[in-house]
Every structure is written in C-alpha cells, then in structure tokens.
Design an enzyme around this catalytic site. Structure first.
Site, PDB file in Angstrom:
ATOM      1  N   LEU A 121     -11.625 -10.095   3.502  1.00 42.16           N
ATOM      2  CA  LEU A 121     -11.349 -10.075   1.739  1.00 42.16           C
ATOM      3  C   LEU A 121     -10.223  -8.822   1.652  1.00 42.16           C
ATOM      4  O   LEU A 121      -9.993  -7.972   2.249  1.00 42.16           O
ATOM      5  CB  LEU A 121     -12.540  -9.372   1.138  1.00 42.16           C
ATOM      6  N   SER A 122      -9.476  -9.500   0.969  1.00 45.15           N
ATOM      7  CA  SER A 122      -8.162  -8.756   0.135  1.00 45.15           C
ATOM      8  C   SER A 122      -7.273  -8.211   1.353  1.00 45.15           C
ATOM      9  O   SER A 122      -6.667  -9.222   2.042  1.00 45.15           O
ATOM     10  CB  SER A 122      -8.691  -7.514  -0.950  1.00 45.15           C
TER      11      SER A 122
END
Length: 389
Positions: free
Chosen positions: A151-152
């Site tokens: 994520l991210s």
C-alpha cells in the site's frame, strides 16, 4: 523535505474510509493481534525487519505472499487490518511481512524513491529479495508461486521489486502506489504523488526493463486505486497500467470492463487488471465482513482487495457452479407442420443500477499511445456512470 513527503503520504485515511464517511468498527470478533513472528535472514543491506506467518499444517511447496505496509504503519498492523494471515489460514500459503525501521525512515515509509534502495542488489530492495530467498529455501516453498503486494509507499516499493527482481514473482498488486521510475529523490517523489510524470507506455516499460537483465516473463499485476485519493493521485494508477501493458505487450483498448462490488474493473486476460473505486480515498479497500478490520489507511469499502487479489493470482480455488439441468421436451405424438422459426432471447438476470449503467456503455474506452493512459481509467469510470466530475 522529509517532513513534507511524510505529511503528504499520511494526509488521508485517518478516521475516514469511503470518502466522507467514518470508519465503523467491525462487529465481528477479530484476533487481538497479528500472528506474525520475527525471523532472521541475511544479507540485510537495507536494515529491514522480516516477519512471517506459517499456517498450521502448511505443507512443502506452499505459495508465499510478501506484504509491504504503508507510511506510519507496522507489518503486524497492516496484516491484521487487511487479513492476509486470515486468508493464509484458509488457503495454506505463507505470509512474509516486511517492516521498515524508524532508523531508516522516521515515519516507517519504504524508501521507494531513493536510488540506493531501489537498485537490484542494493539497499532495501536487496533485503526484501534476501528475505524471500531465505524463506523459500528454509521452508521448502514453491519458488514459482511467490507474490508481492503493498500500500502507498509499500505499493511503490512493490513496483520496485517487480521491476528489479521480476524473476522472483509470479504476480504483484499495487495499491494506491506509483509506477517504477516515478521518482529518484524526495522532490520528485512529492511531484509524482501529485501527478505522475508524463511518459508514453514504452518509456514506462523501458524504465522497468532497465532495472534488471531478466528478459521475462513478467509477473501478472493487479492495480487498485481510489478515484478520490488526495495523497497519491489516481493518474499514478494510469501510469502503472501504461507500464504493465507495455511490459506484457498488451493493447490498452483490449481491456474488458466490469463492475465488481461497486468498483470498476478493467482486465486484460489473466495478466493485468485494475480496480478503481469511485468514492474511495487513500488506503487499502477491505470488506470487514469477510477479512480484516478497518484502521488508518485500511478502509471498509465493501470489497475485499485481499481476496480479489488472491483470486487473480490463482490462490483462491475457482468456484465451479453446476449447470442448470436441460429441460427435455415431451415427445410429439403426431407429426405437425413446422412452425415459423422464433428467436428466443436468453433471459437476463436482474442487474443492479450500477451495473446497468455500465451495460449502457459496453464499448471499450478509446485511447491512444500519445495519451499515455492519462485519462484511461477516469474515462472508464465516467462510462460506467460512476464519476460525474
């Protein structure tokens, strides 16, 4: 500059799930903590932590899923929120969760933009590769079924690993992340998060090809992004699509469009898919009725990206439905003149309103190489009636 980058990466997701709504606690009883345990490995030039989960009864030749958290998160917190260890219990694969140390990055972001950490054989990328090789060897795992997701900042680092060590992975999943080659320093990272660099699909593909001498084949890729992401602009998902269509030799307009649990899915055979959620901000979408629990950057959106990604990778067994029994016509006692042929249209199942909107626009979204996929996903959303801005 560090503080600006970290502030940007942490802007959204605290106290909000689907944009404009509060995170609700999962009514189901969940484990008090993640079952991950730390494991030794070497070499470790990137100074990272290796945590693992090996389900009880896991046999030799099991698959492996590598999980990378986002800024401000821990490996255990991200695992608990997304439910990867829960799914591992159900399906019998191992989980390797990589954790950043504050000594490397004060806000535990993976350094996806630092040249010393994103080159093959160096820094954090080399540490993650060493973890994978160690676990595959010590646990007699299937080295041809290793997958990675993040994520991210972890999503951007996933792009790094898929480009620098493509031979290690059968598949990957980039969630609210950025394509490989988007930045080489903090300033470029901030700019790329606001708007991905403008490149053609070939230029994006060349950036990944130059990261290793591996000729292929390339891993299958799942991309997830919220259209309302205020931290990492959605055109980074479009750039990732451009990068991976080029690496796989795919044509943008060959994508098939679907609505899946309220998200727009574009899919190219079994090699590439992209999910876009029209009302989602920055974070990993989950369905807490199925897996995981909501937390900062882990957003209860009514769709389990964890399970959908595992399905795309082939870890979740396909559901085989039995065909409806065919009706046998009664015998005709006497010959009769043949009636004029009548075309019987197959009965269509009732479609939810959101699916009906997509069915009204079945044509592929048109684009050109010059667009570099800049508007490809947004135009798909508009065609499905999910985005009106």
């Amino acid at each position: 500059m560090w503080r600006r980058l970290v502030a940007a990466m942490r802007l959204d997701g605290f106290g909000s799930g689907v944009a404009g709504s509060a995170v609700k606690a999962n009514p189901k009883t969940r484990p008090a903590g993640s079952p991950l345990t730390e494991a030794p490995f070497a070499p470790n030039p990137g100074n990272l932590r290796m945590l693992q989960y090996l389900p009880e009864g896991m046999g030799a030749g099991a698959p492996l899923v590598v999980v990378l958290h986002g800024c401000g998160q821990t490996a255990g917190g991200y695992d608990l929120g997304t439910g990867w260890s829960q799914l591992a219990d159900q399906l019998g694969f191992a989980v390797l969760a990589v954790e950043q140390k504050p000594a490397n990055n004060p806000n535990t972001c993976f350094d996806w933009f630092n040249p010393e950490d994103i080159a093959r054989g160096e820094g954090e990328a080399a540490s993650i590769a060493a973890m994978i090789q160690s676990l595959v060897q010590t646990q007699d795992m299937d080295g041809k079924r290793v997958f990675i997701t993040g994520l991210s900042a972890g999503g951007a680092m996933t792009s790094v690993m898929l480009a620098t060590y493509p031979e290690l992975f059968a598949g990957g999943a980039i969630i609210a992340g950025l394509p490989f080659g988007a930045a080489a320093n903090v300033r470029e990272a901030l700019e790329s998060m606001r708007s991905a660099p403008l490149k053609t699909p070939r230029q994006w593909g060349d950036a990944a090809r130059a990261a290793s001498s591996t000729p292929g084949p390339w891993p299958k890729i799942s991309i997830w992004h919220g259209a309302l992401d205020a931290v990492v602009n959605i055109n980074n998902a479009q750039a990732s699509v451009a990068q991976w269509t080029d690496l796989h030799g795919l044509v943008l307009t060959d994508a098939k469009q679907q609505i899946v649990d309220g998200a727009v899915r574009l899919v190219w055979d079994d090699r590439l898919e992209v999910y876009t959620l029209a009302a989602l901000g920055h974070g990993t979408p989950i369905d807490s009725r199925d897996l995981g629990q909501p937390a900062p950057f882990i957003l209860d959106a009514g769709i389990s990206s964890t399970r959908k990604i595992a399905q795309f990778w082939g870890l979740v067994p396909a559901v085989i439905s039995r065909p409806e029994p065919k009706s046998v016509p009664k015998p005709v006692p006497k010959p009769a003149p043949k009636p004029a042929p009548v075309r019987i249209e197959p009965q269509q199942p009732a479609l939810p309103q959101i699916e009906a909107a997509l069915m009204e626009h079945p044509e592929p979204v048109q684009t050109t190489a010059q667009e570099t996929a800049e508007n490809f996903i947004l135009r798909a959303l508009k065609a499905a009636g999910l985005l009106r801005r």
